[in-house]
Design an enzyme around this catalytic site. Structure first.
Site, PDB file in Angstrom:
ATOM      1  N   ASP A 119     -12.547  11.050   3.353  1.00 35.09           N
ATOM      2  CA  ASP A 119     -12.044  11.282   1.991  1.00 35.09           C
ATOM      3  C   ASP A 119     -12.652  12.541   1.372  1.00 35.09           C
ATOM      4  OD1 ASP A 119     -12.837   7.825   1.641  1.00 35.09           O
ATOM      5  OD2 ASP A 119     -10.962   8.686   2.365  1.00 35.09           O
ATOM      6  N   GLU A 155      -1.937   7.156  -2.201  1.00 28.50           N
ATOM      7  CA  GLU A 155      -3.311   7.098  -2.746  1.00 28.50           C
ATOM      8  C   GLU A 155      -3.927   8.492  -2.659  1.00 28.50           C
ATOM      9  OE1 GLU A 155      -5.113   4.282  -0.054  1.00 28.50           O
ATOM     10  OE2 GLU A 155      -4.600   5.487   1.686  1.00 28.50           O
TER      11      GLU A 155
HETATM   12  C1  6LW Z   1      -9.971   5.577   0.305  1.00 28.77           C
HETATM   13  C2  6LW Z   1      -8.483   5.476   0.342  1.00 28.77           C
HETATM   14  C3  6LW Z   1      -8.290   4.822   1.663  1.00 28.77           C
HETATM   15  O1  6LW Z   1     -10.458   5.480  -0.980  1.00 28.77           O
HETATM   16  O2  6LW Z   1      -9.441   4.327   2.161  1.00 28.77           O
HETATM   17  O3  6LW Z   1      -7.060   3.908   3.312  1.00 28.77           O
HETATM   18  C4  6LW Z   1     -10.388   4.387   1.130  1.00 28.77           C
HETATM   19  N1  6LW Z   1      -7.214   4.706   2.245  1.00 28.77           N
HETATM   20  O4  6LW Z   1      -7.837   6.715   0.218  1.00 28.77           O
HETATM   21  C5  6LW Z   1     -11.765   4.519   1.685  1.00 28.77           C
HETATM   22  O5  6LW Z   1     -11.850   5.592   2.579  1.00 28.77           O
END
Ligand code: 6LW
Length: 527
Positions: A15, A187
């Site tokens: 991330d 996300e």
């Molecule tokens: C992160 C999100 C994700 O906040 O995993 O699967 C989380 N997506 O973008 C942790 O890496």
């Protein structure tokens, strides 16, 4: 010609949020239940990176006592405006099942190395918060909305709300500005202003092999946003043969050379089951703005293994990492972390000068007080050695070297006291909560004296060894399967987990008598 080799941040560094200030580059990455929180790496050439600080180093900023495994710090966002560094982060308290408890905070600093401020609470509506500084001086928080309703997608869209520096809180109405694309799992939002457009970059596809980066743009901050007609900007989904996989969750910056760069989460699968032992890492791509959209400079949309960095004449060699922590100073290496909270009274560098004294506390199952200090595994081939002086009096007292994924999955080479056999060296193998003791009671040790313990990892395989003289190391136990210590190994359970493998020293006293173990040094060597 100088070039960066991917991943640029090896081992569990997902991330990534990249920032350039006065010619210096910084990347903030997630640290989950490991303390202190958030890793910030620094570079001047995009090729060589150094871990320089963990901004969240006080319990008042981050108290993860009781956090489940893979909770804690998800997806920080590092930005800068008018002399102040801003770090947005989520402390995820729980995430398995219908609900996620995701508290979002802001800390600030005048210097990247701190001191960082006390946290300002923002909201808890979802994870992956990000701060956008608009040209008019206003600031906006975006995050994904977590929707627990079974008839809806968990990914409820990207929500925006203004943040007031004066009031130190979110103000005005919140608004969902983007519901995502058919790729789904929307996300990781970041907003960038470029050539008169607001660009909303998101992660889609989920953080595994379908991961991707989506771009949408609008002339208005609040939308409506149109999706890139050639979406996604990057994914490795269609090239499973490539070594760099799971490309997604990105951020971008303009480089000192006037070119643009993207950093993104990636994974390097090993073995026939494609397990990423080193967790999710960070890769770099050169990108270009073309026809009002962002494109990979390589012309395609899948990740590169190396990236030429124009205008840089640095030696492109990246040295293998090495750490010798001999515990002879008043603090230990920045590369060593504890679980959930600082060691506090559970560890001492002064009780026995030149040693780290760990007082035995709770087991690996505990989400509370473990006496453990560990280094993330950052290479497929590494050798970790410690020297420990430990004299247990019962079988509930243990100390040693652990190859650790989380509270349910680890391999543990430990010293204990057997009421019949005396002081022994044994192994626990606990994978997805299924505990085994593959060598039974274990190997007899002298009642007194120090022992050298070693873990050697060789991609999918690993093994423990020990020595009494630091010359002859004797393998103990079977060859271990390393791929089980990975996010991907959890996938069949229906739970996505998020961390990489760590190697650490630790002490447990389940009898509660407060015994301690003295560790002379911890050596991490990439081989
Ligand atoms: C992160 C999100 C994700 O906040 O995993 O699967 C989380 N997506 O973008 C942790 O890496």
């Amino acid at each position: 010609m100088a070039y960066a080799t991917n991943p640029i941040l090896t081992g569990f560094n997902p991330d990534p949020s990249i920032l350039r200030v006065d010619g210096d580059y910084y990347i903030a990455t997630s640290t989950f239940e490991w303390f202190p929180g958030v890793q910030i790496h620094h570079s001047t050439d995009l090729i060589h990176w150094e871990l320089i600080c963990h901004p969240l180093n006080r319990l008042s900023q981050l108290n993860m006592l009781g956090n489940q495994s893979s909770c804690g710090i998800w997806a920080p966002c590092l930005t800068y405006d008018n002399g102040t560094y801003y770090l947005i982060y989520t402390d995820v308290k729980s995430f398995l099942g219908m609900f996620k408890d995701t508290h979002n905070y802001l800390v600030t600093a005048k210097d990247i190395k701190g001191p960082w401020s006390e946290p300002v609470y923002l909201n808890s509506s979802g994870f992956d918060p990000s701060l956008f500084h608009d040209e008019n001086g206003k600031k906006y928080l975006v995050n994904m909305i977590m929707d627990h309703r079974r008839w809806k997608s968990k990914f409820g869209g990207i929500v925006i709300q203004e943040y007031s520096i004066e009031k130190q809180c979110l103000i005005g109405e919140s608004k969902i500005i983007f519901k995502g694309t058919p790729i789904g799992c929307t996300e990781g939002p970041h907003i960038y202003k470029h050539d008169g457009y607001y660009y909303l970059m998101t992660a889609e596809g989920g953080t595994e092999y379908a991961h991707a980066v989506t771009m949408a743009r609008s002339e208005n901050l609040l939308g409506p946003y149109e999706v890139d007609p050639c979406n996604p900007v990057i994914t490795a989904l269609h090239h499973p043969e490539q070594p760099i996989q799971k490309a997604g969750h990105a951020s971008i910056t303009e480089g000192n050379n006037g070119k643009w760069y993207m950093v993104h989460l990636c994974g390097r699968p090993v073995g026939e089951n494609r397990m990423c032992i080193l967790g999710r890492e960070t890769a770099l791509e050169e990108v270009v703005w073309k026809d009002g959209w962002l494109r990979l400079a390589n012309g395609g949309n899948s990740p590169c293994e190396t990236v030429e960095i124009a205008g840089v004449t640095a030696d492109s060699t990246v040295l293998k990492k090495y750490l010798m922590e001999d515990f002879d100073k008043d603090s230990w290496s920045i590369h060593l972390q504890t679980l959930r909270v600082p060691l506090e009274e559970r560890g001492s560098l002064t009780e026995r000068p030149g040693y780290l004294r760990l007082y035995g506390r709770e087991s690996f199952t505990s989400c509370f007080h473990q006496s453990l200090l560990a280094h993330r595994q950052q290479a497929f081939y590494c050798e970790v050695t410690t020297k420990v002086d430990f004299t247990p009096v019962n079988f509930q007292q243990m100390a040693g070297l652990v190859y650790y994924y989380d509270s349910l999955s680890y391999y543990y080479l430990y010293i204990t006291e057997d009421e019949t056999e005396g002081k022994v060296l044994s192994i626990i193998s606990n994978i997805l909560g299924n505990g085994r003791q593959p060598i039974g009671v274990g190997v007899h040790l002298p009642a007194l004296g120090e022992v050298y313990l070693r873990l050697t990892t060789e991609k999918e395989k690993a093994h423990f060894s020990y020595s009494l003289d630091n010359k002859t190391f004797i393998q103990i136990g079977e060859t271990l399967e390393a791929t089980v210590l990975s996010d991907d190994y959890y996938a069949p359970t229906g739970h996505i987990m998020f961390t990489g493998a760590f190697i650490g020293i630790c002490c447990q006293d389940l009898s509660g008598q407060g015994i301690f173990a003295d560790f002379d040094y911890f050596e991490y060597k990439e081989i």
